[in-house]
Enzyme design. Structure first.
Site, short mmCIF file in Angstrom:
data_model
loop_
_atom_site.label_atom_id
_atom_site.label_comp_id
_atom_site.label_asym_id
_atom_site.label_seq_id
_atom_site.Cartn_x
_atom_site.Cartn_y
_atom_site.Cartn_z
N THR A 1 29.01 77.70 -4.82
CA THR A 1 29.14 77.84 -6.31
C THR A 1 30.17 78.88 -6.18
O THR A 1 30.85 79.01 -7.26
CB THR A 1 27.90 78.42 -6.97
OG1 THR A 1 27.28 79.75 -6.35
CG2 THR A 1 26.89 77.44 -7.30
N ASP A 2 30.27 79.70 -5.09
CA ASP A 2 31.26 80.74 -5.15
C ASP A 2 32.71 80.17 -5.25
O ASP A 2 33.37 81.14 -5.71
CB ASP A 2 31.11 81.53 -3.87
CG ASP A 2 31.24 81.11 -2.67
OD1 ASP A 2 31.65 79.84 -2.31
OD2 ASP A 2 31.36 81.79 -1.66
N ASP B 1 30.07 85.39 1.36
CA ASP B 1 29.57 85.96 2.54
C ASP B 1 30.28 87.27 2.92
O ASP B 1 29.41 88.20 3.46
CB ASP B 1 30.07 85.09 3.90
CG ASP B 1 29.52 83.71 3.79
OD1 ASP B 1 28.66 83.34 2.73
OD2 ASP B 1 30.04 82.61 4.40
N SER C 1 33.63 90.21 24.03
CA SER C 1 32.28 89.83 23.41
C SER C 1 31.30 89.83 24.32
O SER C 1 31.53 88.96 25.15
CB SER C 1 32.61 88.57 22.57
OG SER C 1 31.22 87.78 22.20
C1 GLA Z 1 30.04 79.17 3.35
C2 GLA Z 1 31.28 79.96 2.76
C3 GLA Z 1 30.71 80.74 1.51
C4 GLA Z 1 30.11 79.61 0.53
C5 GLA Z 1 29.14 78.98 1.34
C6 GLA Z 1 28.23 78.07 0.55
O1 GLA Z 1 29.31 80.26 3.88
O2 GLA Z 1 31.83 81.05 3.70
O3 GLA Z 1 31.93 81.05 0.82
O4 GLA Z 1 30.92 78.69 -0.06
O5 GLA Z 1 29.37 78.38 2.68
O6 GLA Z 1 27.41 78.45 -0.66
#
Ligand code: GLA
Length: 393
Positions: free
Chosen positions: A39-40, A178, A71
């Protein structure tokens, strides 16, 4: 954040890069999204939270312009070196393109690194699991640069810089969820974020003794990034069709009724399915947060389950592994709700499970998964943590 792990990474840093100077330690979390998936980038709502697993980072300024990365997770790669004059994407640099992208994005905003850095990272987020190991690296890099060079970015700006770098340096058209969840995380709270305006609210996660259990399918996302970009493009096409009549900027502005009245405008049946998910999922997220505020965990869980069905049938991003985990979870005792989390195409599921039933849940879902898919899933009972921190010794 675990201080013992932080100390170990610092020791490793000294072993690889040598002792002395001003060695600084940091941590940025991973995230899990409870509801509001895909949805973002459609101007809708999301409801993620930061985890206590994440990325540990140790850094020190150098006297030259070299940037050296190491890493612990990819220790076979050894030290990877570039410099502050060469902030360009290089395929052969692998994971280093994430921190490099953030350095590039800050440089574009006029914030130049005055010298090089030695940086060591160690991630406790399973790689490729959909718990945002890449966004965690982006945010910790921004946080380190901010601290080392006094760039003065707010945490929200660090989130936007991380997303910008992922879109424009690493070529994944991700939304803001995220990076925002990681940069703005708050212990024991989920973040109700309106991605259209970036207005947000913390919602205390009162789970009445239930736990958040993450099940990792151990199926790597693989082609996920190109499929992700494809889903995004399909939503944009559906939006363009709807805009022929409706004065809207994003699918997230539509409620279910308006969508149903106007769905005939969407020409392609696949694009219609994608848009339907985006609209209904956004409304589900709003309802779920409302339910949580009213201590109605049962409704919250049902909405999580509906979210998975929609991601499976309309958005088609689950796959047999995530479906196997979720469908087994739904049949277990004490499960309030269960769904895939993150982008999909592999990765993890998130379930809310009554504390007393967690052990049996892990055993039974683990057994069903192994039987059906042929390899094992990993389970994590997680805690909700804070955003990025500098750790003083
Ligand atoms: C990934 C993307 C987010 C979002 C999710 C699905 O994590 O980085 O921006 O779109 O998928 O909700």
């Amino acid at each position: 954040m675990n201080r013992e792990k932080m100390a170990l990474v610092r020791q490793n840093f000294v072993r690889v890069f040598g002792d002395g100077g001003d060695i600084r330690c940091y941590f940025a979390p991973g995230r899990v999204n409870l509801i509001g998936e895909h949805t973002d980038y459609n101007g809708g709502h999301v409801f993620p939270c930061a985890l206590t697993i994440g990325t540990y980072g140790v850094a020190r300024k150098r006297n030259d312009n070299k940037i050296r990365f190491y890493s612990v997770n990819f220790n076979k790669l050894g030290v990877i070196e570039t410099n502050t004059q060469n902030l360009v994407y290089q395929k052969n640099l692998g994971w280093v393109n994430y921190p490099l992208g953030v350095m590039w994005a800050m440089d574009e905003r006029g914030k130049k690194m005055e010298c090089g850095l030695d940086i060591m990272v160690f991630g406790t987020i399973p790689n490729g699991s959909g718990l945002s190991s890449s966004a965690s690296i982006e945010v910790i890099t921004g946080f380190i640069l901010n601290d080392m060079f006094n760039f003065g970015f707010s945490n929200q700006e660090l989130a936007l810089i991380g997303q910008y770098s992922e879109n424009n340096f690493n070529g994944v058209n991700c939304g803001i969820m995220d990076q925002f969840a990681i940069a703005m995380g708050k212990k024991n709270n989920a973040i109700f974020l309106d991605t259209a305006t970036l207005e947000y609210e913390y919602a205390p996660l009162k789970l009445a003794g239930a736990k958040i259990v993450i099940a990792c399918s151990n199926k790597k996302r693989g082609l996920g990034d190109s499929k992700y970009n494809e889903r995004r493009a399909q939503c944009e096409e559906a939006l363009a069709d709807l805009q022929k009549k409706l004065d809207i900027k994003a699918l997230g502005e539509l409620d279910e009724e308006t969508f149903e009245e106007n769905k005939g405008l969407i020409k392609d049946p696949i694009n219609y399915q994608r848009a339907k998910h985006a609209v209904y999922e956004n409304q589900r997220t709003i309802k779920a947060v409302e339910a949580l505020k009213n201590n109605d965990l049962e409704t919250f869980g049902k909405l999580m389950n509906e979210s998975h069905v929609s991601l499976r049938d309309d958005y088609e991003v689950t796959g047999k592994e995530l479906d196997a985990l979720v469908e087994s979870s739904w049949t277990q005792r004490g499960v309030i709700g269960s769904r895939m989390t993150g982008a999909g195409f592999g990765g993890c599921t998130v379930s809310i499970v009554n504390e007393d039933d967690v052990e049996l849940f892990v055993e039974r879902v683990g057994r069903d998964y192994k039987e059906k898919i042929g390899y094992k899933a990993d389970f994590y009972v997680v805690d909700i943590g804070d955003g990025p921190v500098k750790v003083n010794f």
